[in-house]
Design a protein around this motif. Structure first.
Motif, PDB file in Angstrom:
ATOM      1  N   SER A  87      -8.430  16.989 -36.369  1.00 21.88           N
ATOM      2  CA  SER A  87      -8.361  18.348 -35.969  1.00 21.88           C
ATOM      3  C   SER A  87      -7.393  19.093 -36.911  1.00 21.88           C
ATOM      4  O   SER A  87      -6.546  20.209 -36.651  1.00 21.88           O
ATOM      5  N   TYR A  88      -7.420  18.963 -38.190  1.00 17.33           N
ATOM      6  CA  TYR A  88      -6.543  19.332 -39.172  1.00 17.33           C
ATOM      7  C   TYR A  88      -7.327  20.479 -39.787  1.00 17.33           C
ATOM      8  O   TYR A  88      -8.428  20.669 -39.696  1.00 17.33           O
ATOM      9  N   GLU A 138      -2.760  18.839 -31.261  1.00 20.34           N
ATOM     10  CA  GLU A 138      -1.997  19.147 -32.170  1.00 20.34           C
ATOM     11  C   GLU A 138      -0.487  18.271 -31.934  1.00 20.34           C
ATOM     12  O   GLU A 138       0.110  18.173 -32.847  1.00 20.34           O
ATOM     13  N   PHE A 139      -0.402  17.934 -30.832  1.00 22.86           N
ATOM     14  CA  PHE A 139       1.041  17.564 -30.337  1.00 22.86           C
ATOM     15  C   PHE A 139       1.176  15.988 -30.737  1.00 22.86           C
ATOM     16  O   PHE A 139       2.091  15.287 -30.492  1.00 22.86           O
ATOM     17  N   THR A 140      -0.011  15.083 -30.572  1.00 21.47           N
ATOM     18  CA  THR A 140      -0.274  13.882 -30.689  1.00 21.47           C
ATOM     19  C   THR A 140      -0.688  13.376 -31.956  1.00 21.47           C
ATOM     20  O   THR A 140      -0.455  11.990 -32.054  1.00 21.47           O
ATOM     21  N   ARG A 141      -1.343  14.279 -32.798  1.00 19.32           N
ATOM     22  CA  ARG A 141      -1.969  13.368 -33.866  1.00 19.32           C
ATOM     23  C   ARG A 141      -0.862  13.115 -35.073  1.00 19.32           C
ATOM     24  O   ARG A 141       0.092  13.728 -35.096  1.00 19.32           O
ATOM     25  N   GLU A 171       2.376  16.238 -42.045  1.00 13.51           N
ATOM     26  CA  GLU A 171       2.564  15.218 -41.069  1.00 13.51           C
ATOM     27  C   GLU A 171       2.143  13.718 -41.396  1.00 13.51           C
ATOM     28  O   GLU A 171       2.861  12.774 -41.110  1.00 13.51           O
ATOM     29  N   PHE A 172       1.424  13.553 -42.682  1.00 11.44           N
ATOM     30  CA  PHE A 172       1.371  12.206 -43.246  1.00 11.44           C
ATOM     31  C   PHE A 172       2.489  11.797 -43.993  1.00 11.44           C
ATOM     32  O   PHE A 172       3.236  10.718 -43.800  1.00 11.44           O
TER      33      PHE A 172
END
Length: 372
Positions: free
Chosen positions: A347-348, A328-331, A357-358
């Motif tokens: 992992s969404y 979750e921290f690197t995606r 995030e996108f």
């Protein structure tokens, strides 16, 4: 083909580029003429000096010498804000550089809203306009990139020495939305339009005739020809000299090219290619991606396309989408523009997280290319 070494062409981010090379004409001169010099001193030269040594702008001795750039293979490297050379190179970087160039060109060298027309600048001699004409031709030859925001009547005059498209229709895309509203109302119902508003719009484009319902369409067509063909005729002459014999396009093919290059959400979604054997979770995230694209406005859609392919126009027939294990921290979405590859995390848990995030990546405008 001859190949220009990777350090011949260096393009920084816009702010740093302007710091070292204030003149826009100097920046586009990289396509004007190539000449290398040996260092005259052992001291470390500044970036501006190195670029000027590699790409010296000088009067052209002949058109043939200037056109040599069209037969060379360009290997482009960027200079990052910390003055280090970006690791990425290849076709994706070249497409990104072309996209960046034409966006700056629209801002600095054109007039118009939806469609653009070059305007004459006192600091741009014929050599500079011809250099831009070579960038247009080289971009099309190497990447199928063509600046499709340029008004079609202007481009037709460049390539065919004649206008085949509807001048009034493209003029309505050239003027501001407020001016368009007034002109369209006057064409639809001359008696209903505010006369002062109409005269103000026409006067701003130099109209010197008394206007009536009968002659208004003809007047608008004449003004459109003046703004999109007559005013930029010096640029048209410079570009025609470069492109007329090298761009083998018919008027119909040119119109289709500009349409095909224009991204739409439907076209971009069709570019996406996935593996056949996706997991249930990956299928869900593929749906997230398609939904995300469908919600994008024109500006963000171009950013998405540029993030994935290097180009803000459709110059490829596919974007391969892969999935990676990320925490979750690197995606974050990762793109390789030379291969038109997009990697997203698998992992969404919901669409809002994916969209947020996108969007954060697209809005950051900090995309470092690190694949050689």
């Amino acid at each position: 083909m001859q190949c220009i070494d990777s350090d011949v062409i260096g393009l920084m981010d816009d702010a740093t580029l302007q710091k070292y090379i204030p003149s826009y004409g100097d920046r586009i001169a990289i396509f004007n003429h190539c000449r290398s010099k040996k260092p005259t001193s052992k001291r470390k030269k500044g970036l501006y000096e190195r670029l000027r040594e590699k790409m010296t702008l000088r009067p052209e001795s002949s058109q043939g010498n200037a056109l040599e750039i069209l037969n060379k293979s360009l290997n482009v490297r960027r200079i990052l804000p910390d003055n280090k050379e970006e690791a990425g190179s290849g076709s994706g970087v070249l497409r990104d550089v072309l996209s960046c160039f034409w966006q700056e060109f629209y801002e600095r060298c054109t007039l118009g809203t939806t469609v653009k027309v070059p305007f004459i600048r006192h600091d741009f001699p014929a050599e500079t306009w011809k250099a831009i004409g070579r960038i247009l031709l080289k971009g099309y030859q190497d990447c199928e990139y063509f600046p499709n925001k340029l008004a079609l009547p202007f481009l037709e005059q460049v390539l065919f020495d004649n206008v085949y498209s509807d001048l009034k229709a493209y003029f309505m895309q050239f003027v501001s939305s407020q001016e368009r509203e007034v002109l369209m109302q006057a064409l639809t119902d001359f008696t209903a339009v505010d006369t002062d508003d109409l005269l103000e719009v026409l006067d701003s484009y130099g109209c010197r005739r008394k206007v009536s319902a009968e002659n208004l369409p003809k007047i608008i067509e004449e003004i459109a020809h003046k703004e999109m063909v007559q005013k930029p005729m010096f640029v048209i002459d410079c570009w025609r000299e470069i492109n007329h014999q090298h761009l083998n396009l018919s008027p119909e093919a040119l119109t289709k090219l500009l349409s095909d290059l224009q991204p739409t959400t439907k076209k971009v979604c069709k570019l996406l290619k996935f593996d056949v054997d996706l997991t249930t979770n990956q299928k869900e995230e593929a749906n997230y991606l398609n939904r995300f694209i469908r919600e994008l406005d024109e500006s963000k859609l171009q950013k998405f396309l540029r993030f994935c392919t290097g180009s803000d126009l459709i110059v490829t027939d596919s974007i391969y989408v892969g999935f990676e294990k990320m925490t979750e921290f690197t995606r974050r979405p990762i793109a390789h523009t030379c291969g038109n590859i997009l990697h997203i995390a698998d992992s969404y848990e919901n669409f809002p997280d994916f969209r947020s995030e996108f969007n954060a990546v697209l809005e950051s405008n900090v995309w470092v290319m690190d694949i050689v």
